[in-house]
Design an enzyme around this catalytic site. Structure first.
Site, short mmCIF file in Angstrom:
data_model
loop_
_atom_site.label_atom_id
_atom_site.label_comp_id
_atom_site.label_asym_id
_atom_site.label_seq_id
_atom_site.Cartn_x
_atom_site.Cartn_y
_atom_site.Cartn_z
CB CYS A 94 -1.01 0.06 0.97
SG CYS A 94 -2.34 1.13 0.94
CG HIS A 172 -3.52 -3.17 2.96
ND1 HIS A 172 -2.68 -2.62 3.90
CD2 HIS A 172 -4.31 -2.07 2.47
CE1 HIS A 172 -2.52 -1.40 3.73
NE2 HIS A 172 -3.48 -0.95 2.98
CD GLU A 174 -1.06 -5.34 5.44
OE1 GLU A 174 -1.14 -4.46 5.67
OE2 GLU A 174 -1.02 -5.86 4.18
#
Length: 226
Positions: A94, A172, A174
Site C-alpha cells: 500500500c 493489503h 496482511e
C-alpha cells in the site's frame, strides 16, 4: 533471515487494542517461513543504521500520502534507494508500494476515482488474486525498470516487480476479515462513501489469496522467486 519492517503508520487505537499494530499483522502473514523481524517506526523518526542492518526489508501501509510533507519521508526515500543499490530484497505494501515507486522515479497521486476498500479482484502476469484493499492514492506513473504484474479495473498499477529484488502491491494481504471489519467500523465512517462501506461490509468474509501473496513475498526475500 532477519526482515526489517519499516513502519510508516500506526493502526487505529481500537485495532491495536484488539488485533495489534501493523508489524504484528505482517509477522502473522509471513509466519512459517523462518523469518525473524525487527521493526523500525520510521513514522516516528526511528531508522535503521543503514540498508545492511537486515537481510530484507518490508515497508508497511500508512494513513499518510507518499506526496505529503513529513520529515521522515525524504530519509525513507534515501533508504529505499540505498536498499535498492545494495541488492537486498524489498517488499512494499500500500503506502510501501507507493513510496518505493516515488523514490525510484514514479509518481503517486490521490486517485480521482475515489476509494477502494475491502475485497478486490486482481489479474495479470501473476494470475488471479483476491485481496483486501484500503486506499485512495495510487501509483499513476511506473518507475523505469519496473513492470506491472497485477491490475484491477480500479487500479491499473496494482502490483509492481523490479527485477527479482523488489516486489510491491497496492492491496493489503496482511488485512484479514476482522481487520477490515474493524477499519470499516472505526476509520471508514465520514471518510469512505457509505455505499462503499456497505458493499465492503457485505463482502468482508470473502476468501482471499493472501497465503499465495505471503509465499510470493517469502520467495522474493529468500531469492527463490520464479
Amino acid at each position: 533471515m532477519k526482515i526489517g519492517i519499516l513502519q510508516t503508520g500506526h493502526a487505529p487505537d481500537d485495532l491495536r487494542a484488539t488485533i495489534g499494530d501493523y508489524p504484528k499483522l505482517f509477522a502473522q502473514l509471513l509466519d512459517g517461513h523462518g523469518f525473524t523481524f525487527e521493526t523500525y517506526a520510521v513514522v516516528d523518526g526511528i531508522f535503521p543504521d543503514g540498508p545492511l542492518a537486515c537481510d530484507g526489508w518490508l515497508i508497511t501501509g500508512s494513513r499518510h500520502g507518499a506526496y505529503e510533507d513529513h520529515d521522515w519521508i525524504p530519509p525513507l526515500e534515501d533508504l529505499i534507494r540505498a536498499i535498492r543499490d545494495t541488492g537486498r530484497p524489498m517488499v512494499g505494501v500500500c503506502f510501501g508500494h507507493q513510496i518505493i515507486a516515488k523514490a525510484l522515479g514514479g509518481k503517486v497521486e490521490k486517485f480521482s476515482g475515489g476509494w477502494s476498500v475491502g475485497s478486490t479482484r486482481y489479474s495479470g502476469e501473476l494470475g488471479e488474486a483476491t485481496l483486501n484493499a484500503w486506499h485512495q492514492d495510487q501509483v499513476t506513473q511506473v518507475p523505469q525498470g519496473a513492470r506491472v504484474v497485477a491490475s484491477s479495473p480500479f487500479c491499473e498499477n496494482a502490483a509492481l516487480l523490479y527485477g527479482d529484488q523488489i516486489y510491491t502491491v497496492q492491496a493489503h494481504p496482511e488485512f484479514t476479515a476482522p481487520v477490515v471489519a474493524s477499519l470499516l467500523a472505526t476509520r471508514a465512517p465520514g471518510v469512505v462513501p457509505p455505499d462503499l462501506i456497505e458493499a465492503a461490509t457485505r463482502a468482508v468474509d470473502t476468501p482471499t489469496t493472501a497465503q499465495a501473496e505471503a509465499d510470493r513475498m517469502a520467495a522474493l526475500f529468500k531469492g527463490t522467486a520464479k
